[in-house]
Every structure is written in structure tokens, then in C-alpha cells.
Design an enzyme around this catalytic site. Sequence first.
Site, mmCIF file in Angstrom:
data_model
loop_
_atom_site.group_PDB
_atom_site.id
_atom_site.type_symbol
_atom_site.label_atom_id
_atom_site.label_comp_id
_atom_site.label_asym_id
_atom_site.label_seq_id
_atom_site.Cartn_x
_atom_site.Cartn_y
_atom_site.Cartn_z
ATOM 1 N N HIS A 33 0.851 -1.201 0.000
ATOM 2 C CA HIS A 33 0.000 0.000 0.000
ATOM 3 C C HIS A 33 0.880 1.241 0.000
ATOM 4 C CE1 HIS A 33 -4.062 1.865 0.872
ATOM 5 N NE2 HIS A 33 -3.224 2.891 0.883
ATOM 6 N N HIS A 35 1.464 4.931 -2.494
ATOM 7 C CA HIS A 35 1.019 5.753 -3.628
ATOM 8 C C HIS A 35 2.225 6.353 -4.334
ATOM 9 C CE1 HIS A 35 -3.339 5.923 -2.474
ATOM 10 N NE2 HIS A 35 -2.813 5.538 -1.325
ATOM 11 N N ASP A 157 -5.895 3.721 -9.668
ATOM 12 C CA ASP A 157 -6.848 4.127 -8.639
ATOM 13 C C ASP A 157 -8.014 4.938 -9.200
ATOM 14 O OD1 ASP A 157 -7.492 4.432 -5.856
ATOM 15 O OD2 ASP A 157 -6.787 6.502 -5.996
ATOM 16 N N GLY A 188 -10.608 8.211 -2.049
ATOM 17 C CA GLY A 188 -11.455 9.394 -1.957
ATOM 18 C C GLY A 188 -12.344 9.317 -0.737
ATOM 19 N N HIS A 216 -9.466 1.177 -0.998
ATOM 20 C CA HIS A 216 -9.343 1.713 0.356
ATOM 21 C C HIS A 216 -10.731 1.565 1.003
ATOM 22 C CE1 HIS A 216 -5.963 3.878 -1.425
ATOM 23 N NE2 HIS A 216 -5.629 4.420 -0.269
ATOM 24 N N GLU A 219 -11.164 3.337 6.634
ATOM 25 C CA GLU A 219 -10.162 4.280 7.134
ATOM 26 C C GLU A 219 -10.913 5.492 7.684
ATOM 27 O OE1 GLU A 219 -8.031 6.306 4.063
ATOM 28 O OE2 GLU A 219 -6.370 6.910 5.359
ATOM 29 N N ASP A 297 1.918 3.803 2.802
ATOM 30 C CA ASP A 297 0.945 4.753 2.227
ATOM 31 C C ASP A 297 1.611 5.887 1.424
ATOM 32 O OD1 ASP A 297 -1.627 5.446 1.620
ATOM 33 O OD2 ASP A 297 -2.233 6.056 3.627
HETATM 34 ZN ZN LIG Z 1 -3.668 4.946 0.509
#
Ligand SMILES: [Zn+2]
Length: 359
Positions: A33, A35, A157, A188, A216, A219, A297
Site C-alpha cells: 500500500h 502511492h 486508482d 477518496g 481503500h 479508514e 501509504d
Molecule cells: Zn492509501
Amino acid sequence: MSGSDSGLDDGLDDGLDAGLGELIGRLPKVELHLHLEGSIPPELALRLARRHGRGLPGMADGAAGLREHYRFASFTEFVRMYLAISACLVDAEDFCEIAVALGRELAAQRVVYAEVTFTPMTHVARGVDAAVMLAGLAEGRARAREQYGVELAWVFDIVRSLGDQAAPTLELALRGREQGVIGLGFSGPEAAGWPIAPFGPVFARGRAEGLRSLPHAGEMAGPRSIWDALTVLGADRIGHGVRAVDEPALLEHLALHQVPLEVCPTSNLGIGLYPDLAAHPLPRLLAAGLAVSLASDDPPMFATSLVQEYRRCAAAYGWDAAQLRALAAAGVRHSFMSEPRKVELLAEQDRVAAELGWV
Ligand SMILES: [Zn+2]
């Protein structure tokens, strides 16, 4: 909570046993995970901004000024910075350069394989030519492999607040399959105003074409969001998923079906979900038997790295070598590497642990 008072700067002075630290550093690891646009270090962001005459908060004071602004105080600020940096990506060479930089950083941590989230339509919507962008990514991926021995796979994504970009993202993901695209991501706002149902058909098409569903969920919102990711998007893994602790039936389901969660503790602290690691649900997720791997992340934006995630958690939760090895092995098992490569990498982890005396 701001980054400055959440203890994110602990560096290596975390009191962790030196032997465990060496094990963490030397184990060949997998990151699930991460980005791409959130992995750009301040120095590189500054170079890209200057190259294209773009502005970034704090850049008047150079990389140090920019670094200060990487320490955002809210999720909204985080998104603003993330988008400002994304806007500095224009040419194929830019996309190539950030992928190569990521390869270099991962190699330094002994991360040998990563499934990296990339949000193509934020760039295409700004006017970037999709073919140019995909060519840059392909070149960067090839160089990361050649120069650093790091294998990058892409997760394209879909941002749920930009619904009309779902189908074009799928098209790009299908185009990119030969260049390492393995799945569709979903990110998002996890909120009632941005329903998940309209995205079901796009994920169904992607899955039918062999793409993985890697949303995702759990969270910013609770268990309902995770259930939706499972039932509406057919999630193969859950990004974050930490809010599963709020519902015993969901915990039971995730444990029973061993649905992997990509847990990013420092990121969760950075946006204020939990005040500190002591309050983070990771130990409860593990105790409930869930399939968990550790991830970072957006590392420079949360002042972390995969190695730091292992170190901080080991120090905070008193993990031993067996627990660390189990998590490193989980990263391999939950990935979409080929089965022979998984077997090889697990054996390599055993070999390194044995060499360090952890049998
Ligand atoms: Zn993420």
C-alpha cells in the site's frame, strides 16, 4: 493532530533491540500500500516544480521549506499538497523519474517488490496525454528493475468523488496490463455523499478481465464501508480496513475468509485517526486472527518508510522476531506476485533470518 506533535520523527532512536532492527532492515520485504504520487521526496518535487514553473507551498525556502509543508495539519491539507505535487508531473520523463526514485528508495530498505497505487485520471484530467504518462511509467518501471532490482506493479486508482473517471481508469488499466498494471484501486471520501454502488459495474468488468480489486475502505468510515468494498467491489484486499475493529461480525468474517488488510499505522496517526500507536487497533486485528501486512501509504508526507513502520510497531507493541517474520511473510503471501516468486522470496526471508541467528 499535526505531524509535529505525533512523534513521527523518531528516526532510528526508537530504543528497538539492535538485532531486531537488523532483521527488519535485511529481510527482503514487500510493500502493498504505497502511492506513487505520495512517494515523491521534497527534493524531487522541488526539481519537478521548477522544471515546469509550478508553485508548491514553501518552495521559496527550497527543499527544507517544502519539507515543512509536507507536515500537514489535516486530511484536507494533505490532499491539497498531494494534488499540488501531482500537478508538477507533465512529461514522460517526470513519470519515469518518480518511478525510478521510488525504486531507489525501496531498494535502500530492501523492499524487492511493491504494488504501487497510481491515480491516472488526475493527470489526464489536467491535460496530460495518457500515452505519454503510460510510456513514462513503463520506462521508470523498467529502470527501477534494471538499476535497483525492484519490481513495481501498478494499481490504477479510481477516486470516488470523480465518478465519471471510473470507466476511463478501467480502460487505462486494461491498456497497461502488459506494463505491470495488476488491479484497480478505489480512494477518496468514504462518506454518504459519495455512494459506492455506481462503481460496482466497473470493478466487475475489471475483475472479469483479470484485474484485482484493491479498494481503500474502513479508514475514514466504519465497518459498513468495508462490507461495501467486499460486496459491491469484490475486494481482494482492503486498503487500511482498521475500522473493522468496530464490529465483531466483520472481524469474524475477515478472519474466516482471510481477506488481507494493508495496515498503514503512521498514516492513520498522521491524519488523526488515532492519537498514538498505543491506541491503534493493529494489535487487536492481529489478535482476532486477521490477515495483516504493514505498509507506508505516502512515506515522505507522513515522515515514514516501510522499515520505519516495522520498527515503530515492534518498539510500541513489543514484537519479537517471529512476529516480524510473520508480517514480512504476510506481505509476500498477500501480494499478486507469481507463486514461484513467492516461494522463492519466502525461502530468501528464511535464509536471511537464519543467517542472523533467528531460527
Ligand atoms: Zn492509501
